[in-house]
Design an enzyme around this catalytic site. Structure first.
Site, PDB file in Angstrom:
ATOM      1  N   ASN A  10     -28.220 -39.295 -36.660  1.00  0.00           N
ATOM      2  CA  ASN A  10     -27.847 -38.647 -37.923  1.00  0.00           C
ATOM      3  C   ASN A  10     -26.345 -38.442 -38.022  1.00  0.00           C
ATOM      4  OD1 ASN A  10     -27.006 -35.560 -38.337  1.00  0.00           O
ATOM      5  ND2 ASN A  10     -28.080 -35.719 -36.366  1.00  0.00           N
ATOM      6  N   PHE A  45     -23.428 -31.332 -41.954  1.00  0.00           N
ATOM      7  CA  PHE A  45     -23.609 -29.938 -42.427  1.00  0.00           C
ATOM      8  C   PHE A  45     -23.847 -29.859 -43.938  1.00  0.00           C
ATOM      9  CE2 PHE A  45     -20.927 -27.782 -38.790  1.00  0.00           C
ATOM     10  CZ  PHE A  45     -21.956 -28.016 -37.905  1.00  0.00           C
ATOM     11  N   SER A  71     -21.387 -30.020 -33.221  1.00  0.00           N
ATOM     12  CA  SER A  71     -21.868 -31.117 -34.058  1.00  0.00           C
ATOM     13  C   SER A  71     -20.828 -32.229 -34.066  1.00  0.00           C
ATOM     14  CB  SER A  71     -22.113 -30.643 -35.487  1.00  0.00           C
ATOM     15  OG  SER A  71     -22.242 -31.769 -36.329  1.00  0.00           O
ATOM     16  N   ASN A  98     -20.541 -34.410 -36.359  1.00  0.00           N
ATOM     17  CA  ASN A  98     -20.414 -34.949 -37.718  1.00  0.00           C
ATOM     18  C   ASN A  98     -19.449 -34.201 -38.627  1.00  0.00           C
ATOM     19  OD1 ASN A  98     -22.278 -37.014 -37.194  1.00  0.00           O
ATOM     20  ND2 ASN A  98     -23.938 -35.544 -37.390  1.00  0.00           N
ATOM     21  N   THR A  99     -18.756 -33.212 -38.081  1.00  0.00           N
ATOM     22  CA  THR A  99     -17.682 -32.555 -38.823  1.00  0.00           C
ATOM     23  C   THR A  99     -16.396 -32.899 -38.084  1.00  0.00           C
ATOM     24  OG1 THR A  99     -19.095 -30.782 -39.628  1.00  0.00           O
ATOM     25  CG2 THR A  99     -16.742 -30.301 -39.524  1.00  0.00           C
ATOM     26  N   LYS A 102     -23.797 -23.068 -28.743  1.00  0.00           N
ATOM     27  CA  LYS A 102     -24.459 -24.367 -28.620  1.00  0.00           C
ATOM     28  C   LYS A 102     -23.423 -25.430 -28.268  1.00  0.00           C
ATOM     29  CE  LYS A 102     -27.707 -27.487 -30.924  1.00  0.00           C
ATOM     30  NZ  LYS A 102     -28.677 -27.644 -32.022  1.00  0.00           N
ATOM     31  N   ASN A 146     -26.519 -30.135 -28.082  1.00  0.00           N
ATOM     32  CA  ASN A 146     -26.503 -30.782 -29.391  1.00  0.00           C
ATOM     33  C   ASN A 146     -26.684 -32.302 -29.194  1.00  0.00           C
ATOM     34  OD1 ASN A 146     -26.043 -31.205 -32.206  1.00  0.00           O
ATOM     35  ND2 ASN A 146     -24.820 -29.333 -32.227  1.00  0.00           N
TER      36      ASN A 146
HETATM   37  C1  LIG Z   1     -31.264 -34.826 -38.715  1.00  0.00           C
HETATM   38  C2  LIG Z   1     -30.719 -33.841 -37.733  1.00  0.00           C
HETATM   39  C3  LIG Z   1     -29.930 -32.798 -38.189  1.00  0.00           C
HETATM   40  C4  LIG Z   1     -29.410 -31.868 -37.289  1.00  0.00           C
HETATM   41  N1  LIG Z   1     -28.647 -30.848 -37.750  1.00  0.00           N
HETATM   42  C5  LIG Z   1     -28.184 -29.910 -36.890  1.00  0.00           C
HETATM   43  C6  LIG Z   1     -27.422 -28.821 -37.365  1.00  0.00           C
HETATM   44  O1  LIG Z   1     -27.191 -28.661 -38.568  1.00  0.00           O
HETATM   45  N2  LIG Z   1     -26.951 -27.924 -36.448  1.00  0.00           N
HETATM   46  C7  LIG Z   1     -27.191 -28.055 -35.108  1.00  0.00           C
HETATM   47  O2  LIG Z   1     -26.750 -27.217 -34.322  1.00  0.00           O
HETATM   48  N3  LIG Z   1     -27.927 -29.077 -34.632  1.00  0.00           N
HETATM   49  C8  LIG Z   1     -28.426 -29.997 -35.489  1.00  0.00           C
HETATM   50  N4  LIG Z   1     -29.171 -31.035 -35.008  1.00  0.00           N
HETATM   51  C9  LIG Z   1     -29.358 -31.172 -33.543  1.00  0.00           C
HETATM   52  C10 LIG Z   1     -30.679 -30.592 -33.059  1.00  0.00           C
HETATM   53  O3  LIG Z   1     -30.764 -29.207 -33.301  1.00  0.00           O
HETATM   54  C11 LIG Z   1     -30.843 -30.849 -31.543  1.00  0.00           C
HETATM   55  O4  LIG Z   1     -29.820 -30.185 -30.836  1.00  0.00           O
HETATM   56  C12 LIG Z   1     -30.795 -32.336 -31.204  1.00  0.00           C
HETATM   57  O5  LIG Z   1     -31.496 -33.104 -32.163  1.00  0.00           O
HETATM   58  C13 LIG Z   1     -31.391 -32.633 -29.837  1.00  0.00           C
HETATM   59  O6  LIG Z   1     -32.746 -32.286 -29.784  1.00  0.00           O
HETATM   60  P1  LIG Z   1     -33.938 -33.374 -29.931  1.00  0.00           P
HETATM   61  O7  LIG Z   1     -33.660 -34.480 -28.958  1.00  0.00           O
HETATM   62  O8  LIG Z   1     -35.191 -32.605 -29.649  1.00  0.00           O
HETATM   63  O9  LIG Z   1     -33.888 -33.865 -31.339  1.00  0.00           O
HETATM   64  C14 LIG Z   1     -29.700 -31.993 -35.889  1.00  0.00           C
HETATM   65  C15 LIG Z   1     -30.510 -33.041 -35.440  1.00  0.00           C
HETATM   66  C16 LIG Z   1     -31.024 -33.948 -36.340  1.00  0.00           C
HETATM   67  C17 LIG Z   1     -31.906 -35.077 -35.833  1.00  0.00           C
END
Ligand SMILES: Cc1cc2nc3c(=O)[nH]c(=O)nc-3n(C[C@H](O)[C@H](O)[C@H](O)COP(=O)(O)O)c2cc1C
Length: 335
Positions: free
Chosen positions: A118, A122, A188, A190-191, A226, A254
């Site tokens: 992704n 934000f 993150s 992405n910022t 985080k 993350n």
């Molecule tokens: C589509 C998407 C959007 C996410 N948005 C955020 C976010 O806004 N803030 C954040 O701290 N983590 C965000 N994450 C990260 C997840 O909270 C998590 O840390 C990460 O996906 C790893 O866990 P997983 O392997 O179980 O997916 C996002 C992940 C995905 C897939």
């Protein structure tokens, strides 16, 4: 079993459109008693054993398995979240002002690796709107006391890093009265430039005003940090050491930076587990382990490695509705 038949159909379309439709459907079901009963049945919530309940900080968790940040960025599922088999959920990331995020397409899946990529950036409705939704949910009695709601805080894209602490403080002030825990997210990918804040001085500048504000309003609300999976070794040791007294816990990790975005799921599993193992030996504060928890065995392994709680995003997408209950059952067996 059924999920393995439904999943390929859901995965045919654009990933973000499918996510939006799924969220709308879950939201609609959450608004009626029959719909909530259906959600509990499909997620096999009755299989979450009573022994899964746990207490971390001063909070009761029905189960140690939580929905990770990013799935419900805007708190539009608050009426449904307690009926999905999880024991807690984290909404956000939320920024002070609403923002659209990056241009689409910005979400894709790779089922062969159980991965999600992704570059959302934000996208969210902003602090005020999301805080009102959470207040409304509390007033309506939608959130049981053993189902904590965390709020993950970010900064707006056009806020320069030197001003970032103001964005986090604004979010924290607004949510201190209504969230069960807060997360400072400087990890993150992405910022642009956000991860540059992930060093002791950068985080102190953000955390200290928040802790001051908390002392004057709700001193008991845990404030967590985080971190990105790329931070390990001496950099991680330094952060943990410098900030141990300024945080109530850690969320590790993350997404993994890749192709101008972040990878979740399979490609992140080993690194995320490794960071948990590293950190567990160096901090006394609770750790939420997230990243590549794709099956019940992995969830149990994370708890054995020192995680107080686990979260999932990709695992839920690939594992289907019963995934959280299956994880809770597996964790109860090893505790
Ligand atoms: C589509 C998407 C959007 C996410 N948005 C955020 C976010 O806004 N803030 C954040 O701290 N983590 C965000 N994450 C990260 C997840 O909270 C998590 O840390 C990460 O996906 C790893 O866990 P997983 O392997 O179980 O997916 C996002 C992940 C995905 C897939």
């Amino acid at each position: 079993m059924l999920w393995s038949l439904v999943r390929p159909l859901l995965f045919q379309g654009d990933a973000e459109t499918t996510h939006e439709r799924t969220v709308s459907m879950i939201s609609a079901l959450g608004h009626t008693g029959a719909g909530r009963a259906l959600l509990r049945a499909v997620s096999r919530q009755s299989l979450v054993p009573a022994a899964a309940a746990t207490r971390v900080w001063d909070l009761e968790f029905r189960s140690p398995v939580g929905l990770a940040a990013g799935f419900d960025k805007n708190g539009v599922l608050l009426q449904a979240l307690p009926h999905l088999g999880f024991g807690f959920a984290e909404i956000g990331s939320v920024t002070p002002r609403p923002q659209p995020g990056n241009p689409r397409p910005r979400l894709s899946r790779d089922p062969s690796r159980h991965a999600i990529w992704n570059a959302m950036g934000f996208n969210n409705d902003g602090v005020e709107v999301v805080a009102r939704r959470l207040e409304h949910a509390r007033e309506q009695g939608w959130i049981p006391c053993n189902f904590p709601i965390g709020v993950n805080l970010g900064k707006n894209k056009d806020t320069p890093n030197e001003e970032a602490h103001r964005d986090y403080l604004e979010g924290a002030r607004r949510f201190l009265s209504v969230a069960d825990y807060l997360v400072i997210n400087v990890s993150s990918p992405n910022t642009p430039g956000l991860r540059a804040l992930q060093e002791p001085e950068g985080i102190r500048r953000i955390v200290d005003p928040i802790l001051e504000s908390r002392a004057g309003s709700r001193p008991g609300v845990p404030v967590l940090l985080k971190l990105a999976p790329e931070i390990g070794g001496t950099a991680l040791a330094e952060l943990l050491g410098a900030l141990e007294d300024r945080t109530d816990g850690w969320i590790l990790t993350n997404t993994l930076q890749s192709n101008s975005g972040g990878l979740s799921g399979g490609p992140l599993a080993e690194l995320s587990r490794a960071r948990l193992l590293e950190a567990a030996g160096q901090t006394k504060k609770p750790i939420i382990s997230v990243g590549g928890v794709l099956d019940p065995e992995e969830a149990a392994r994370r708890v054995r490695a020192g995680a107080s709680l686990v979260q999932a995003y990709a695992g839920y997408i690939y594992g289907g509705p019963a995934f959280p209950a299956e994880l809770a059952a597996a964790i109860s067996r090893v505790r």
